[in-house]
Design an enzyme around this catalytic site. Structure first.
Site, PDB file in Angstrom:
ATOM      1  N   ASN A   1       0.822  -1.217   0.000  1.00  0.00           N
ATOM      2  CA  ASN A   1       0.000   0.000   0.000  1.00  0.00           C
ATOM      3  C   ASN A   1       0.857   1.268   0.000  1.00  0.00           C
ATOM      4  O   ASN A   1       1.672   1.484   0.900  1.00  0.00           O
ATOM      5  CB  ASN A   1      -0.899  -0.030   1.241  1.00  0.00           C
TER       6      ASN A   1
ATOM      7  N   HIS B   1     -14.962  -5.451  10.629  1.00  0.00           N
ATOM      8  CA  HIS B   1     -14.615  -4.130  11.149  1.00  0.00           C
ATOM      9  C   HIS B   1     -15.862  -3.294  11.394  1.00  0.00           C
ATOM     10  O   HIS B   1     -16.479  -2.818  10.446  1.00  0.00           O
ATOM     11  CB  HIS B   1     -13.779  -3.375  10.122  1.00  0.00           C
TER      12      HIS B   1
ATOM     13  N   ARG C   1     -14.051  -6.222  15.222  1.00  0.00           N
ATOM     14  CA  ARG C   1     -13.123  -5.182  15.660  1.00  0.00           C
ATOM     15  C   ARG C   1     -13.902  -3.886  15.831  1.00  0.00           C
ATOM     16  O   ARG C   1     -14.716  -3.526  14.981  1.00  0.00           O
ATOM     17  CB  ARG C   1     -12.030  -5.000  14.596  1.00  0.00           C
TER      18      ARG C   1
ATOM     19  N   TYR D   1      -7.827   6.851  12.976  1.00  0.00           N
ATOM     20  CA  TYR D   1      -7.617   5.577  12.312  1.00  0.00           C
ATOM     21  C   TYR D   1      -8.826   4.660  12.498  1.00  0.00           C
ATOM     22  O   TYR D   1      -9.366   4.545  13.596  1.00  0.00           O
ATOM     23  CB  TYR D   1      -6.367   4.851  12.845  1.00  0.00           C
TER      24      TYR D   1
ATOM     25  N   ASP E   1      -7.690  -2.118  17.438  1.00  0.00           N
ATOM     26  CA  ASP E   1      -6.386  -1.810  16.837  1.00  0.00           C
ATOM     27  C   ASP E   1      -5.941  -0.423  17.298  1.00  0.00           C
ATOM     28  O   ASP E   1      -6.596   0.573  16.998  1.00  0.00           O
ATOM     29  CB  ASP E   1      -6.536  -1.854  15.307  1.00  0.00           C
TER      30      ASP E   1
ATOM     31  N   HIS F   1      -3.035   0.818  16.400  1.00  0.00           N
ATOM     32  CA  HIS F   1      -2.297   1.315  15.237  1.00  0.00           C
ATOM     33  C   HIS F   1      -1.032   2.079  15.645  1.00  0.00           C
ATOM     34  O   HIS F   1      -0.782   3.202  15.180  1.00  0.00           O
ATOM     35  CB  HIS F   1      -3.210   2.165  14.338  1.00  0.00           C
TER      36      HIS F   1
ATOM     37  N   GLU G   1      -4.301  -4.726  19.364  1.00  0.00           N
ATOM     38  CA  GLU G   1      -3.372  -4.845  18.232  1.00  0.00           C
ATOM     39  C   GLU G   1      -2.446  -3.633  18.138  1.00  0.00           C
ATOM     40  O   GLU G   1      -2.888  -2.496  18.346  1.00  0.00           O
ATOM     41  CB  GLU G   1      -4.219  -4.964  16.959  1.00  0.00           C
TER      42      GLU G   1
ATOM     43  N   GLU H   1       1.526  -6.817  11.555  1.00  0.00           N
ATOM     44  CA  GLU H   1       1.042  -6.637  10.171  1.00  0.00           C
ATOM     45  C   GLU H   1       2.084  -5.962   9.289  1.00  0.00           C
ATOM     46  O   GLU H   1       2.050  -6.128   8.080  1.00  0.00           O
ATOM     47  CB  GLU H   1      -0.294  -5.887  10.140  1.00  0.00           C
TER      48      GLU H   1
ATOM     49  N   ARG I   1       0.653 -11.285  13.520  1.00  0.00           N
ATOM     50  CA  ARG I   1      -0.180 -10.797  12.411  1.00  0.00           C
ATOM     51  C   ARG I   1       0.538 -10.720  11.062  1.00  0.00           C
ATOM     52  O   ARG I   1       0.008 -10.173  10.105  1.00  0.00           O
ATOM     53  CB  ARG I   1      -0.762  -9.429  12.783  1.00  0.00           C
TER      54      ARG I   1
ATOM     55  N   HIS J   1      -3.066 -10.282   8.990  1.00  0.00           N
ATOM     56  CA  HIS J   1      -3.565  -9.028   8.422  1.00  0.00           C
ATOM     57  C   HIS J   1      -4.439  -9.354   7.201  1.00  0.00           C
ATOM     58  O   HIS J   1      -4.112 -10.227   6.418  1.00  0.00           O
ATOM     59  CB  HIS J   1      -2.344  -8.208   7.995  1.00  0.00           C
TER      60      HIS J   1
ATOM     61  N   ASP K   1      -6.263  -3.548   1.399  1.00  0.00           N
ATOM     62  CA  ASP K   1      -5.091  -3.398   0.537  1.00  0.00           C
ATOM     63  C   ASP K   1      -4.405  -4.738   0.279  1.00  0.00           C
ATOM     64  O   ASP K   1      -3.413  -4.781  -0.450  1.00  0.00           O
ATOM     65  CB  ASP K   1      -4.109  -2.364   1.098  1.00  0.00           C
TER      66      ASP K   1
ATOM     67  N   GLU L   1      -8.233 -11.574   9.809  1.00  0.00           N
ATOM     68  CA  GLU L   1      -8.906 -10.292   9.568  1.00  0.00           C
ATOM     69  C   GLU L   1      -9.618 -10.332   8.215  1.00  0.00           C
ATOM     70  O   GLU L   1      -9.086 -10.879   7.249  1.00  0.00           O
ATOM     71  CB  GLU L   1      -7.873  -9.157   9.572  1.00  0.00           C
TER      72      GLU L   1
ATOM     73  N   TRP M   1       1.070   6.940  12.385  1.00  0.00           N
ATOM     74  CA  TRP M   1      -0.303   6.876  11.903  1.00  0.00           C
ATOM     75  C   TRP M   1      -0.872   5.506  12.209  1.00  0.00           C
ATOM     76  O   TRP M   1      -0.204   4.513  12.148  1.00  0.00           O
ATOM     77  CB  TRP M   1      -0.388   7.106  10.389  1.00  0.00           C
TER      78      TRP M   1
HETATM   79  O1  EZ4 Z   1      -3.863   0.312   8.330  1.00  0.00           O
HETATM   80  O2  EZ4 Z   1      -3.802  -2.216   5.834  1.00  0.00           O
HETATM   81  O3  EZ4 Z   1      -5.485  -4.096  10.954  1.00  0.00           O
HETATM   82  N1  EZ4 Z   1      -5.520  -3.495   9.931  1.00  0.00           N
HETATM   83  C1  EZ4 Z   1      -4.863  -2.376   9.664  1.00  0.00           C
HETATM   84  C2  EZ4 Z   1      -5.008  -1.809   8.276  1.00  0.00           C
HETATM   85  C3  EZ4 Z   1      -3.786  -1.002   7.844  1.00  0.00           C
HETATM   86  C4  EZ4 Z   1      -3.706  -0.938   6.345  1.00  0.00           C
HETATM   87  C5  EZ4 Z   1      -2.403  -0.273   5.909  1.00  0.00           C
HETATM   88  O4  EZ4 Z   1      -2.187  -0.456   4.557  1.00  0.00           O
HETATM   89  O5  EZ4 Z   1      -4.195  -1.843  10.532  1.00  0.00           O
HETATM   90  O6  EZ4 Z   1      -6.166  -1.030   8.215  1.00  0.00           O
HETATM   91 CO    CO Z   2      -3.833  -3.178  12.144  1.00  0.00          CO
END
Ligand code: EZ4
Ligand code: CO
Length: 403
Positions: free
Chosen positions: A38, A123, A148, A160, A211, A213, A237, A263, A284, A313, A317, A340, A403
């Site tokens: 991605n 999700h 999730r 996010y 998550d 992130h 996560e 991931e 992951r 993961h 993407d 996922e 991010w």
């Molecule tokens: O942000 O796949 O758990 N899933 C994630 C995704 C990631 C994207 C990044 O390309 O964290 O949403």
């Molecule tokens: Co994630």
């Protein structure tokens, strides 16, 4: 033996960008592999087209392990997301070919099914807690056994995991990275309320995941874990960035919430210390970014020694080709945990016709030979690549954050 005579790389954008490798053998057998990274798609396309495909021509497609070693050791420059995604694409395509030649779905080549299907999590998200709960109730009604939960943070314009579209989540949404804002203090206040509301609305017979992130410090992650413990999260996560893996030791000292990470890992060497020190519960790493089925099996085998389970993961993407490969792997690996699953758009599904399907909270790769997925190259040609980046994230004072 099927001899490799050609390999084509398709970069297409049926709703979002995907890079796909198709390996062609002298007997007409073809195999597909996902090569999507991605936001860095063209780097992998070039790595494959300029440096990998020329090395594949003339090789015996059945020699999957040898070709894996050849591409990994032969590059001299080991590991890294671009290299490992390119190797993964070749690996998936070769497993697909072997399955077609054998007349068997790939999971049969991996030892056969050890479960009836792969439990997946969907999700649920929304700008408010109520919206997220409403979405989660829809998933529950559709049969999902694991969901999730992500919700907007009051006072923050975006965060996010909160989708702009009701059904399809796509964070790589701008030709240059868009700018998000982040406040740990505001975030840490809202997530426990979200989980409390979720248990009240959804009950206890559904797994709830979250998550982070990569946004917290280890001690903040410990705090979040403690706050969520009464609601029994399935996992937390990416609680903290994983470059410093000792950080997970600190989190572990403060919470029994299960931890998932990986991931963005691309090699067993990223996973090794976390697994051997039993600092995580779910790994992951995924088939497309961590060297394909061949390498992911090795990671899972290491994890199995320590009762660490897989939680691959599977965001949008990862193309349907990667999804198919993940399901063949998940159906056959002893220490599968969860997979996922984010729905692809109808446009994406049309470009990648596939045999896998969802029923009763689980996915099954189907019983077509090989991976059971293909790319419609004519249809793919109608969607041209357009640069699309993931956002960046800043604190309220402008400091660049994860991010
Ligand atoms: O942000 O796949 O758990 N899933 C994630 C995704 C990631 C994207 C990044 O390309 O964290 O949403
Ligand atoms: Co994630």
């Amino acid at each position: 033996m099927p001899k490799i005579v050609d390999a084509r790389i398709t970069v297409t954008r049926p709703g979002r960008n995907f890079v796909t490798l198709k390996v062609i053998c002298d007997d007409g057998t073809t195999g597909v592999g996902d090569a999507t990274l991605n936001g860095r798609e063209l780097a992998v396309a070039s790595y494959l087209g300029d440096h990998v495909v020329p090395c594949l021509i003339g090789r015996d497609a059945h020699r999957i392990e040898d070709i894996w070693q050849y591409l990994y050791k032969g590059a001299y420059w080991r590991r890294g997301p671009v290299t490992m995604t390119a190797i993964a694409a070749v690996d998936m395509a070769l497993w697909d070919i072997k399955g077609k030649v054998a007349g068997l779905p790939v999971y049969q080549l991996l030892g056969g099914a050890v479960r009836e299907g792969c439990t997946v999590y969907g999700h649920a998200n929304g700008t408010s807690i109520n919206d997220t709960i409403a979405a989660a109730l829809e998933y529950q009604a559709q049969g999902y056994k694991a969901i999730r939960l992500q919700c907007g943070v009051p006072g923050m314009a975006s965060t996010y995991g909160v989708s702009k579209d009701r059904y399809f989540y796509e964070p790589a949404d701008a030709a240059l990275p868009s700018e998000n804002m982040w406040s740990t203090a505001r975030y840490l206040r809202v997530v426990p309320d979200l989980f409390k509301a979720a248990r009240e609305a959804l009950g206890w017979d559904v797994h709830l995941l979250h998550d982070v992130h990569h946004r917290l410090t280890p001690i903040e992650a410990g705090r979040l874990g403690r706050d969520l413990e009464p609601y029994r999260p399935f996992w937390i996560e990416d609680a903290t960035p994983a470059e410093n893996q000792d950080a997970f030791r600190l989190i572990r000292q403060h919470t029994t919430a299960p931890l998932a990470v990986g991931e963005i890992f691309n090699s067993i060497w990223d996973c090794k210390d976390l697994i051997e020190n039993q600092l995580i519960d779910y790994i992951r790493a995924t088939v497309v970014h961590a060297g394909g089925i061949t390498h992911l099996r090795r990671i899972a085998a290491l994890a199995d020694l320590y009762q660490v389970r897989t939680g691959c993961h599977g965001a949008t993407d990862l193309s349907p080709v990667a999804m198919a490969a993940a399901l063949h792997f998940g159906l056959s690996v002893p220490n599968f945990g969860i997979q996922e699953y984010m729905r692809h758009t109808a446009e994406t599904d049309a470009v990648f016709p596939h045999a896998y399907g969802f029923a009763d909270g689980m996915m099954h790769p189907g019983d077509a030979v090989g991976l059971g997925v293909d790319i419609d190259e004519d249809l793919a040609a109608q969607y041209t690549y357009r640069p699309a980046y993931l956002p960046v994230n800043r604190l309220e004072d402008g400091t660049l954050w994860s991010w």
